[in-house]
Design a protein around this motif. Sequence first.
Motif, PDB file in Angstrom:
ATOM      1  N   ASN A   1     -13.644  -7.820  -9.861  1.00  0.00           N
ATOM      2  CA  ASN A   1     -12.407  -8.579 -10.001  1.00  0.00           C
ATOM      3  C   ASN A   1     -12.565  -9.762 -10.955  1.00  0.00           C
ATOM      4  O   ASN A   1     -11.618 -10.129 -11.671  1.00  0.00           O
ATOM      5  CB  ASN A   1     -11.936  -9.074  -8.626  1.00  0.00           C
ATOM      6  N   LEU A   2     -13.746 -10.369 -10.985  1.00  0.00           N
ATOM      7  CA  LEU A   2     -13.974 -11.479 -11.902  1.00  0.00           C
ATOM      8  C   LEU A   2     -13.974 -10.992 -13.349  1.00  0.00           C
ATOM      9  O   LEU A   2     -13.443 -11.665 -14.240  1.00  0.00           O
ATOM     10  CB  LEU A   2     -15.295 -12.174 -11.566  1.00  0.00           C
ATOM     11  N   TRP A   3     -14.570  -9.815 -13.592  1.00  0.00           N
ATOM     12  CA  TRP A   3     -14.528  -9.239 -14.938  1.00  0.00           C
ATOM     13  C   TRP A   3     -13.085  -8.954 -15.358  1.00  0.00           C
ATOM     14  O   TRP A   3     -12.693  -9.236 -16.498  1.00  0.00           O
ATOM     15  CB  TRP A   3     -15.339  -7.939 -14.978  1.00  0.00           C
ATOM     16  N   LEU A   4     -12.312  -8.379 -14.456  1.00  0.00           N
ATOM     17  CA  LEU A   4     -10.918  -8.057 -14.782  1.00  0.00           C
ATOM     18  C   LEU A   4     -10.090  -9.325 -15.004  1.00  0.00           C
ATOM     19  O   LEU A   4      -9.225  -9.361 -15.885  1.00  0.00           O
ATOM     20  CB  LEU A   4     -10.301  -7.211 -13.659  1.00  0.00           C
TER      21      LEU A   4
ATOM     22  N   SER B   1       3.240 -18.877 -19.190  1.00  0.00           N
ATOM     23  CA  SER B   1       2.166 -19.838 -19.427  1.00  0.00           C
ATOM     24  C   SER B   1       1.788 -20.568 -18.141  1.00  0.00           C
ATOM     25  O   SER B   1       0.599 -20.758 -17.853  1.00  0.00           O
ATOM     26  CB  SER B   1       2.588 -20.846 -20.498  1.00  0.00           C
ATOM     27  N   ALA B   2       2.793 -20.974 -17.354  1.00  0.00           N
ATOM     28  CA  ALA B   2       2.516 -21.665 -16.094  1.00  0.00           C
ATOM     29  C   ALA B   2       1.741 -20.771 -15.134  1.00  0.00           C
ATOM     30  O   ALA B   2       0.890 -21.239 -14.361  1.00  0.00           O
ATOM     31  CB  ALA B   2       3.825 -22.126 -15.447  1.00  0.00           C
ATOM     32  N   ASN B   3       2.015 -19.459 -15.164  1.00  0.00           N
ATOM     33  CA  ASN B   3       1.261 -18.516 -14.342  1.00  0.00           C
ATOM     34  C   ASN B   3      -0.151 -18.342 -14.855  1.00  0.00           C
ATOM     35  O   ASN B   3      -1.118 -18.406 -14.099  1.00  0.00           O
ATOM     36  CB  ASN B   3       1.975 -17.153 -14.346  1.00  0.00           C
ATOM     37  N   GLY B   4      -0.274 -18.121 -16.167  1.00  0.00           N
ATOM     38  CA  GLY B   4      -1.577 -17.848 -16.745  1.00  0.00           C
ATOM     39  C   GLY B   4      -2.546 -19.007 -16.613  1.00  0.00           C
ATOM     40  O   GLY B   4      -3.763 -18.800 -16.523  1.00  0.00           O
ATOM     41  N   GLN B   5      -2.021 -20.240 -16.576  1.00  0.00           N
ATOM     42  CA  GLN B   5      -2.901 -21.396 -16.442  1.00  0.00           C
ATOM     43  C   GLN B   5      -3.558 -21.455 -15.065  1.00  0.00           C
ATOM     44  O   GLN B   5      -4.468 -22.267 -14.849  1.00  0.00           O
ATOM     45  CB  GLN B   5      -2.117 -22.690 -16.695  1.00  0.00           C
ATOM     46  N   LEU B   6      -3.114 -20.611 -14.139  1.00  0.00           N
ATOM     47  CA  LEU B   6      -3.726 -20.572 -12.805  1.00  0.00           C
ATOM     48  C   LEU B   6      -4.851 -19.543 -12.712  1.00  0.00           C
ATOM     49  O   LEU B   6      -5.524 -19.457 -11.685  1.00  0.00           O
ATOM     50  CB  LEU B   6      -2.657 -20.272 -11.747  1.00  0.00           C
ATOM     51  N   TYR B   7      -5.071 -18.758 -13.769  1.00  0.00           N
ATOM     52  CA  TYR B   7      -6.162 -17.779 -13.725  1.00  0.00           C
ATOM     53  C   TYR B   7      -7.499 -18.475 -13.486  1.00  0.00           C
ATOM     54  O   TYR B   7      -8.359 -17.967 -12.766  1.00  0.00           O
ATOM     55  CB  TYR B   7      -6.229 -16.995 -15.038  1.00  0.00           C
ATOM     56  N   ARG B   8      -7.678 -19.635 -14.134  1.00  0.00           N
ATOM     57  CA  ARG B   8      -8.975 -20.316 -14.005  1.00  0.00           C
ATOM     58  C   ARG B   8      -9.216 -20.786 -12.574  1.00  0.00           C
ATOM     59  O   ARG B   8     -10.348 -20.783 -12.097  1.00  0.00           O
ATOM     60  CB  ARG B   8      -9.058 -21.488 -14.985  1.00  0.00           C
ATOM     61  N   PHE B   9      -8.146 -21.214 -11.871  1.00  0.00           N
ATOM     62  CA  PHE B   9      -8.293 -21.618 -10.477  1.00  0.00           C
ATOM     63  C   PHE B   9      -8.563 -20.404  -9.589  1.00  0.00           C
ATOM     64  O   PHE B   9      -9.349 -20.474  -8.645  1.00  0.00           O
ATOM     65  CB  PHE B   9      -7.044 -22.348  -9.997  1.00  0.00           C
ATOM     66  N   ALA B  10      -7.900 -19.286  -9.890  1.00  0.00           N
ATOM     67  CA  ALA B  10      -8.091 -18.075  -9.090  1.00  0.00           C
ATOM     68  C   ALA B  10      -9.528 -17.583  -9.172  1.00  0.00           C
ATOM     69  O   ALA B  10     -10.042 -16.981  -8.225  1.00  0.00           O
ATOM     70  CB  ALA B  10      -7.134 -16.980  -9.557  1.00  0.00           C
ATOM     71  N   SER B  11     -10.200 -17.851 -10.307  1.00  0.00           N
ATOM     72  CA  SER B  11     -11.582 -17.379 -10.457  1.00  0.00           C
ATOM     73  C   SER B  11     -12.500 -17.980  -9.405  1.00  0.00           C
ATOM     74  O   SER B  11     -13.436 -17.315  -8.937  1.00  0.00           O
ATOM     75  CB  SER B  11     -12.098 -17.726 -11.858  1.00  0.00           C
ATOM     76  N   ALA B  12     -12.250 -19.238  -9.021  1.00  0.00           N
ATOM     77  CA  ALA B  12     -13.106 -19.903  -8.033  1.00  0.00           C
ATOM     78  C   ALA B  12     -12.961 -19.282  -6.650  1.00  0.00           C
ATOM     79  O   ALA B  12     -13.820 -19.494  -5.785  1.00  0.00           O
ATOM     80  CB  ALA B  12     -12.770 -21.393  -7.973  1.00  0.00           C
ATOM     81  N   GLU B  13     -11.893 -18.506  -6.433  1.00  0.00           N
ATOM     82  CA  GLU B  13     -11.653 -17.884  -5.135  1.00  0.00           C
ATOM     83  C   GLU B  13     -12.286 -16.501  -5.035  1.00  0.00           C
ATOM     84  O   GLU B  13     -12.280 -15.891  -3.965  1.00  0.00           O
ATOM     85  CB  GLU B  13     -10.143 -17.786  -4.890  1.00  0.00           C
ATOM     86  N   LEU B  14     -12.829 -16.007  -6.155  1.00  0.00           N
ATOM     87  CA  LEU B  14     -13.407 -14.662  -6.173  1.00  0.00           C
ATOM     88  C   LEU B  14     -14.914 -14.660  -5.962  1.00  0.00           C
ATOM     89  O   LEU B  14     -15.531 -13.598  -5.952  1.00  0.00           O
ATOM     90  CB  LEU B  14     -13.080 -13.975  -7.512  1.00  0.00           C
TER      91      LEU B  14
ATOM     92  N   MET C   1      -0.417  -6.030 -17.523  1.00  0.00           N
ATOM     93  CA  MET C   1       0.091  -5.500 -16.245  1.00  0.00           C
ATOM     94  C   MET C   1      -0.814  -4.383 -15.730  1.00  0.00           C
ATOM     95  O   MET C   1      -1.078  -4.277 -14.522  1.00  0.00           O
ATOM     96  CB  MET C   1       1.514  -4.971 -16.421  1.00  0.00           C
ATOM     97  N   GLY C   2      -1.281  -3.541 -16.652  1.00  0.00           N
ATOM     98  CA  GLY C   2      -2.182  -2.464 -16.250  1.00  0.00           C
ATOM     99  C   GLY C   2      -3.485  -2.991 -15.682  1.00  0.00           C
ATOM    100  O   GLY C   2      -4.011  -2.454 -14.705  1.00  0.00           O
ATOM    101  N   VAL C   3      -4.018  -4.048 -16.289  1.00  0.00           N
ATOM    102  CA  VAL C   3      -5.250  -4.666 -15.776  1.00  0.00           C
ATOM    103  C   VAL C   3      -5.019  -5.251 -14.390  1.00  0.00           C
ATOM    104  O   VAL C   3      -5.815  -5.060 -13.465  1.00  0.00           O
ATOM    105  CB  VAL C   3      -5.744  -5.764 -16.750  1.00  0.00           C
ATOM    106  N   LEU C   4      -3.906  -5.970 -14.248  1.00  0.00           N
ATOM    107  CA  LEU C   4      -3.607  -6.620 -12.980  1.00  0.00           C
ATOM    108  C   LEU C   4      -3.381  -5.613 -11.860  1.00  0.00           C
ATOM    109  O   LEU C   4      -3.686  -5.888 -10.689  1.00  0.00           O
ATOM    110  CB  LEU C   4      -2.378  -7.524 -13.147  1.00  0.00           C
TER     111      LEU C   4
END
Length: 388
Positions: A4-7, A108-121, A175-178
């Motif tokens: 999931n971190l790679w994706l 953009s507001a959604n994508g800026q949360l990817y970095r925070f989501a990484s800490a949860e994986l 979308m396919g990756v997600l």
Amino acid sequence: MNRNLWLLTLLQGLFFTNNVTFIAINGLVGLSLAPYGWMATLPVMGYVVGGALFTGPVAWTQSRLGRKNSFVLGLVVAVASALLCAYAAYTRQFWLLCAATLLAGYYSANGQLYRFASAELVAPAYREKAVSFVMAGGLIGAVAGPNLATRTQALAGVPFAGTYLALAAVAVLAMGVLAVMRFPAPPARAAASGGRPLGEIARQPVFIVAAGAAALGYGVMNLLMAATPLAMAQCGFAFSDAAFVLEWHVIGMFAPGFFTGHLIKRYGVLNVMGVGVLLNLACIALALSGVALANFTVALFLLGVGWNFLFTGATTLSLSAYTAAERDRAQGAMNFLMFAVMAVSSFSSGVLVTTQGWDWLNLGSLPPVLLVGAGLLWLLARQRRAAA
């Protein structure tokens, strides 16, 4: 490392393909359509204003729908806004282009949360490295964004209309990756309030410095990056030269992601952020020394590396300022402040570079860089006093 971190790293790369391409072309498309030259970067400003306006709704969807469903909604908006941008460019409607980029701010507001989501994986001991590694995914955008803009600028017969269509396809790929990703279950809400009030979280010195460094560091980077294609056009450079400079700038932004987390672990987050401040100052000094292609390239590369150290450090620093139940409001507040500063810098970049020139634009970026440095010294002094 896990699947999931790679994706998520790939998802970050596709997100920054959109960001870098927007930065590369929105000012130029705006310049060709705007009633007045100083309005050229209003489409760039619209993108970041939209990000600021949508931080609240995005925080709400993250809390109610969860990470994955909220990210899917962001990509749906990305497809719709890119198609609307293409239509605006094709029909030469400047204000429709601004409205479309404003809508794109939701993505953009959604994508800026990817970095925070990484800490949860990952496990807590690896959060710094996870954030840093996902940030490195932006290297995909560093290569894909400028090349996508160069190869598709004349695709639809109207300058850059084909590029916007290509960005819609990039969002569909994301979308396919997600679709094959899995995120941890959302944290349980602490009682009815879900943790401390935002005001209490935001008054912590560590949060003040983290949010301020992220916002001002991103604002300065955006100020200079958004103006670079316009400044280079004024100096007689071709768009391919500007794309080359932006490519190396974004490489500087994300290539350090492979080792920034290690540096933070070894030397401390404030020290790494301090080096980021020094690199920003070196960028400004080099930009003021001349307008040759080498000056633009090296200055923007240093700006990218400095941004990486500041932004990755600020994200890591902020993780100690809130609990899992408080994450949505704290992360939303950080991103709102960041987008608000970026909105001012986006508008200022167009006004300054078209009316005052490249030199004054760089001089105007000095005060916020020095303010970030002062904030880091203040927090470091507090921590040393507390330790003593």
